[in-house]
Design a protein around this motif. Structure first.
Motif, PDB file in Angstrom:
ATOM      1  N   PRO A  67      -4.937   3.535 -16.303  1.00 16.54           N
ATOM      2  CA  PRO A  67      -3.712   3.829 -15.548  1.00 16.54           C
ATOM      3  C   PRO A  67      -3.763   3.326 -14.105  1.00 16.54           C
ATOM      4  O   PRO A  67      -2.731   2.965 -13.541  1.00 16.54           O
ATOM      5  N   THR A  68      -4.943   3.313 -13.508  1.00 16.11           N
ATOM      6  CA  THR A  68      -5.069   2.788 -12.140  1.00 16.11           C
ATOM      7  C   THR A  68      -4.656   1.317 -12.079  1.00 16.11           C
ATOM      8  O   THR A  68      -3.933   0.894 -11.162  1.00 16.11           O
ATOM      9  N   ILE A  69      -5.088   0.539 -13.069  1.00 17.94           N
ATOM     10  CA  ILE A  69      -4.774  -0.893 -13.096  1.00 17.94           C
ATOM     11  C   ILE A  69      -3.293  -1.113 -13.358  1.00 17.94           C
ATOM     12  O   ILE A  69      -2.639  -1.917 -12.681  1.00 17.94           O
ATOM     13  N   ARG A  70      -2.732  -0.380 -14.313  1.00 16.71           N
ATOM     14  CA  ARG A  70      -1.311  -0.557 -14.647  1.00 16.71           C
ATOM     15  C   ARG A  70      -0.396  -0.112 -13.492  1.00 16.71           C
ATOM     16  O   ARG A  70       0.627  -0.731 -13.238  1.00 16.71           O
ATOM     17  N   LEU A  71      -0.777   0.949 -12.787  1.00 15.01           N
ATOM     18  CA  LEU A  71       0.042   1.385 -11.643  1.00 15.01           C
ATOM     19  C   LEU A  71       0.003   0.349 -10.520  1.00 15.01           C
ATOM     20  O   LEU A  71       1.021   0.071  -9.877  1.00 15.01           O
ATOM     21  N   SER A  72      -1.160  -0.232 -10.290  1.00 10.56           N
ATOM     22  CA  SER A  72      -1.266  -1.266  -9.259  1.00 10.56           C
ATOM     23  C   SER A  72      -0.449  -2.495  -9.645  1.00 10.56           C
ATOM     24  O   SER A  72       0.231  -3.095  -8.806  1.00 10.56           O
ATOM     25  N   GLN A  73      -0.478  -2.877 -10.914  1.00 13.33           N
ATOM     26  CA  GLN A  73       0.317  -4.027 -11.370  1.00 13.33           C
ATOM     27  C   GLN A  73       1.813  -3.747 -11.235  1.00 13.33           C
ATOM     28  O   GLN A  73       2.581  -4.620 -10.815  1.00 13.33           O
ATOM     29  N   LEU A  74       2.219  -2.527 -11.567  1.00 13.53           N
ATOM     30  CA  LEU A  74       3.631  -2.162 -11.418  1.00 13.53           C
ATOM     31  C   LEU A  74       4.050  -2.240  -9.958  1.00 13.53           C
ATOM     32  O   LEU A  74       5.129  -2.752  -9.630  1.00 13.53           O
ATOM     33  N   ALA A  75       3.200  -1.748  -9.065  1.00 11.95           N
ATOM     34  CA  ALA A  75       3.492  -1.833  -7.630  1.00 11.95           C
ATOM     35  C   ALA A  75       3.617  -3.285  -7.191  1.00 11.95           C
ATOM     36  O   ALA A  75       4.513  -3.644  -6.411  1.00 11.95           O
ATOM     37  N   ASN A  76       2.759  -4.145  -7.702  1.00 13.58           N
ATOM     38  CA  ASN A  76       2.800  -5.560  -7.328  1.00 13.58           C
ATOM     39  C   ASN A  76       4.046  -6.269  -7.841  1.00 13.58           C
ATOM     40  O   ASN A  76       4.540  -7.199  -7.209  1.00 13.58           O
ATOM     41  N   VAL A  77       4.546  -5.836  -9.002  1.00 10.21           N
ATOM     42  CA  VAL A  77       5.810  -6.400  -9.502  1.00 10.21           C
ATOM     43  C   VAL A  77       6.915  -6.148  -8.486  1.00 10.21           C
ATOM     44  O   VAL A  77       7.653  -7.061  -8.094  1.00 10.21           O
ATOM     45  N   THR A 136      -3.639   9.168   3.028  1.00 13.70           N
ATOM     46  CA  THR A 136      -2.929   9.378   4.299  1.00 13.70           C
ATOM     47  C   THR A 136      -1.483   8.898   4.192  1.00 13.70           C
ATOM     48  O   THR A 136      -0.544   9.575   4.643  1.00 13.70           O
ATOM     49  N   ARG A 137      -1.300   7.716   3.608  1.00  9.08           N
ATOM     50  CA  ARG A 137       0.046   7.146   3.466  1.00  9.08           C
ATOM     51  C   ARG A 137       0.918   8.044   2.578  1.00  9.08           C
ATOM     52  O   ARG A 137       2.111   8.263   2.875  1.00  9.08           O
ATOM     53  N   PHE A 138       0.352   8.546   1.505  1.00  7.57           N
ATOM     54  CA  PHE A 138       1.138   9.381   0.593  1.00  7.57           C
ATOM     55  C   PHE A 138       1.593  10.659   1.283  1.00  7.57           C
ATOM     56  O   PHE A 138       2.762  11.057   1.160  1.00  7.57           O
ATOM     57  N   ASN A 139       0.692  11.295   2.021  1.00  3.01           N
ATOM     58  CA  ASN A 139       1.078  12.518   2.730  1.00  3.01           C
ATOM     59  C   ASN A 139       2.185  12.246   3.741  1.00  3.01           C
ATOM     60  O   ASN A 139       3.132  13.029   3.887  1.00  3.01           O
ATOM     61  N   GLU A 146       0.824  -1.214   0.000  1.00  6.83           N
ATOM     62  CA  GLU A 146       0.000   0.000   0.000  1.00  6.83           C
ATOM     63  C   GLU A 146       0.856   1.261   0.000  1.00  6.83           C
ATOM     64  O   GLU A 146       0.431   2.305  -0.502  1.00  6.83           O
ATOM     65  N   ASN A 147       2.067   1.166   0.546  1.00  5.47           N
ATOM     66  CA  ASN A 147       2.952   2.338   0.539  1.00  5.47           C
ATOM     67  C   ASN A 147       3.413   2.678  -0.887  1.00  5.47           C
ATOM     68  O   ASN A 147       3.447   3.851  -1.281  1.00  5.47           O
ATOM     69  N   ILE A 148       3.803   1.664  -1.649  1.00  6.71           N
ATOM     70  CA  ILE A 148       4.283   1.992  -3.000  1.00  6.71           C
ATOM     71  C   ILE A 148       3.109   2.306  -3.937  1.00  6.71           C
ATOM     72  O   ILE A 148       3.266   3.085  -4.875  1.00  6.71           O
ATOM     73  N   GLU A 149       1.954   1.745  -3.663  1.00  6.41           N
ATOM     74  CA  GLU A 149       0.772   2.184  -4.421  1.00  6.41           C
ATOM     75  C   GLU A 149       0.478   3.645  -4.103  1.00  6.41           C
ATOM     76  O   GLU A 149       0.163   4.435  -4.997  1.00  6.41           O
ATOM     77  N   ALA A 150       0.606   4.013  -2.836  1.00  4.73           N
ATOM     78  CA  ALA A 150       0.362   5.406  -2.439  1.00  4.73           C
ATOM     79  C   ALA A 150       1.336   6.340  -3.155  1.00  4.73           C
ATOM     80  O   ALA A 150       0.942   7.416  -3.635  1.00  4.73           O
ATOM     81  N   LEU A 151       2.606   5.946  -3.238  1.00  2.44           N
ATOM     82  CA  LEU A 151       3.597   6.774  -3.921  1.00  2.44           C
ATOM     83  C   LEU A 151       3.250   6.952  -5.400  1.00  2.44           C
ATOM     84  O   LEU A 151       3.293   8.059  -5.938  1.00  2.44           O
ATOM     85  N   LEU A 152       2.895   5.859  -6.069  1.00  2.00           N
ATOM     86  CA  LEU A 152       2.591   5.921  -7.497  1.00  2.00           C
ATOM     87  C   LEU A 152       1.298   6.695  -7.773  1.00  2.00           C
ATOM     88  O   LEU A 152       1.260   7.569  -8.639  1.00  2.00           O
ATOM     89  N   PHE A 153       0.245   6.379  -7.013  1.00  2.00           N
ATOM     90  CA  PHE A 153      -1.028   7.060  -7.231  1.00  2.00           C
ATOM     91  C   PHE A 153      -0.946   8.530  -6.837  1.00  2.00           C
ATOM     92  O   PHE A 153      -1.534   9.396  -7.487  1.00  2.00           O
ATOM     93  N   GLY A 154      -0.221   8.809  -5.748  1.00  2.00           N
ATOM     94  CA  GLY A 154      -0.072  10.196  -5.308  1.00  2.00           C
ATOM     95  C   GLY A 154       0.665  11.031  -6.322  1.00  2.00           C
ATOM     96  O   GLY A 154       0.241  12.139  -6.671  1.00  2.00           O
ATOM     97  N   LYS A 155       1.792  10.504  -6.834  1.00  2.00           N
ATOM     98  CA  LYS A 155       2.572  11.236  -7.833  1.00  2.00           C
ATOM     99  C   LYS A 155       1.821  11.376  -9.145  1.00  2.00           C
ATOM    100  O   LYS A 155       2.059  12.310  -9.914  1.00  2.00           O
ATOM    101  N   ALA A 156       0.907  10.444  -9.407  1.00  2.00           N
ATOM    102  CA  ALA A 156       0.105  10.511 -10.632  1.00  2.00           C
ATOM    103  C   ALA A 156      -1.041  11.510 -10.507  1.00  2.00           C
ATOM    104  O   ALA A 156      -1.785  11.719 -11.467  1.00  2.00           O
ATOM    105  N   GLY A 157      -1.194  12.124  -9.354  1.00  2.00           N
ATOM    106  CA  GLY A 157      -2.255  13.099  -9.164  1.00  2.00           C
ATOM    107  C   GLY A 157      -3.622  12.485  -8.975  1.00  2.00           C
ATOM    108  O   GLY A 157      -4.644  13.157  -9.126  1.00  2.00           O
TER     109      GLY A 157
END
Length: 423
Positions: A272-282, A242-245, A215-226
């Protein structure tokens, strides 16, 4: 008439070399045509030519007309003082070096057969798609296979330019470069450049440290993606927000303002939501990914690295706050093939080159085990008799079309040269 045709004639001596004479009626014998280096300065270096029983060693310059010597201001350039023969199609004026000594001229049109000219004109007559489309099936398999290999590595060299740029930007951090390349390719054509910017805005040392907590790296990716910028009632959204902040404050991450991610015209599985989550899971499931990728010597092992799905939330969502029927959303084989073609093989090539290693055969073998790409260029080649069995073939043909056919570089192409040589 183009200069590259004259280069071809001189390089392969595709003219009558008996009884050659200069414009001043002096006998010429070509001992060595010289090296065609395609760099600044004369066209052919270190030629050896006998003129009027005097043997000369030096360079050869080639033009359509003799007067081009002055149009290009060679008379002012000391690099051309070493020219021993000026080869032209049409001799229209005498030429002199910077020191005012006259340069012998060979007027080539007097020695080229009608048949050779007709072949050249036929090859470069516009067709519906590429110049040689009706003759492609005449090319023997040996020539085509050797040319494909060179094209394949030319394409890898071109892709390496971006890798070298990323290495400079990341202070030679190969792991960070892999992260950036993967992000770009997970974004596909529409969001690729944006995903690359997102990856570049997150120090890889931070991303690697937090990758143990999905969830931390998803937060980083989704947060940076706006994607975490507005208030929503969704519990998972609030958690990521919350995690991203917290992570942004903890690691003093810069505020990034990028263009919005694009959902329009994408199938839901490419959102993009699906691809970012997959990247985080990798990265959550595969630690030390760079080391694994560089040492991978089978397609099966690479497929294993990327056999991931989305996090639980995204199994029944495509966007925040909008529930959908549950779906696993595993990375497909065809998507992993794109990752292999555009990320894994290029970074293996670039890294091996940086280490002074030659892994050419390994790369070809890997690519020959990847399914061929399907696009309009590959389909066109197939319609003209050039079939693709695998990704090695398709990557080679893409390089051929984009860098040779589209630029009318037929005389730099093994296929064009082979067609001109045919009797």
């Amino acid at each position: 008439m183009k200069e590259d045709f004259l280069h071809y004639l001189w390089k392969f001596k595709k003219f009558d070399t008996t009884n050659l004479k200069t414009s001043n009626d002096e006998d010429i014998t070509i001992v060595n045509a010289g090296q065609y280096l395609q760099m600044a300065g004369p066209d052919f270096f270190n030629a050896q030519i006998t003129i009027a029983n005097q043997k000369w060693a030096g360079n050869v310059e080639i033009h359509i007309k003799s007067s081009d010597w002055y149009i290009h201001h060679h008379e002012r350039d000391e690099a051309y003082d070493s020219v021993i023969l000026h080869v032209v199609w049409e001799h229209d004026t005498e030429v002199f070096r910077k020191n005012n000594t006259e340069i012998p001229v060979l007027e080539l049109k007097n020695y080229v057969s009608k048949e050779t000219l007709e072949k050249y004109q036929s090859l470069l007559t516009p067709k519906s798609w590429i110049y040689c489309e009706k003759q492609l099936e005449e090319i023997n398999e040996f020539t085509l296979n050797n040319w494909k290999e060179r094209l394949f590595f030319e394409r890898l060299e071109r892709k390496s330019i971006k890798i070298q740029e990323l290495l400079v930007q990341t202070n030679q951090d190969w792991e960070a470069v892999l992260f950036c390349l993967l992000a770009k390719n997970f974004g596909l054509n529409t969001n690729g450049e944006l995903f690359l910017k997102i990856a570049q805005s997150i120090p890889f040392s931070v991303f690697r440290k937090e990758s143990f907590e999905l969830e931390n790296i998803e937060a980083l990716l989704f947060g940076k993606a706006g994607l975490l910028n507005i208030e929503k009632e969704d519990t998972y959204y609030k958690n990521l927000h919350t995690r991203f902040n917290y992570l942004q404050h903890k690691f003093q991450l810069e505020q990034s303002v990028f263009e919005p991610v694009q959902f329009f015209k994408h199938r839901p599985d490419n959102f993009p939501t699906i691809r970012l989550s997959q990247l985080a899971n990798v990265y959550h499931s595969q630690h030390n990914l760079f080391s694994k990728v560089i040492n991978a010597n089978s397609i099966e092992s690479i497929y294993d690295f990327f056999r991931v799905s989305v996090s639980n939330y995204w199994q029944n969502h495509y966007q925040f706050d909008k529930e959908s029927p549950k779906k696993n959303k595993m990375l497909s084989k065809s998507f992993i093939d794109l990752i292999i073609i555009n990320t894994i093989i290029p970074i293996q090539f670039a890294y091996a080159k940086s280490q002074g290693k030659d892994i050419s055969e390994d790369l070809i073998r890997l690519m020959q085990n990847v399914a061929p790409e399907s696009n309009t260029i590959i389909q066109k080649f197939s319609s003209f008799g050039v079939k693709s069995k695998n990704a090695f073939d398709t990557q080679s043909l893409l390089q051929l079309k984009n860098e040779y056919c589209n630029k009318s570089k037929c005389l730099d192409c093994a296929i064009g040269i082979e067609l001109l040589k045919k009797s």
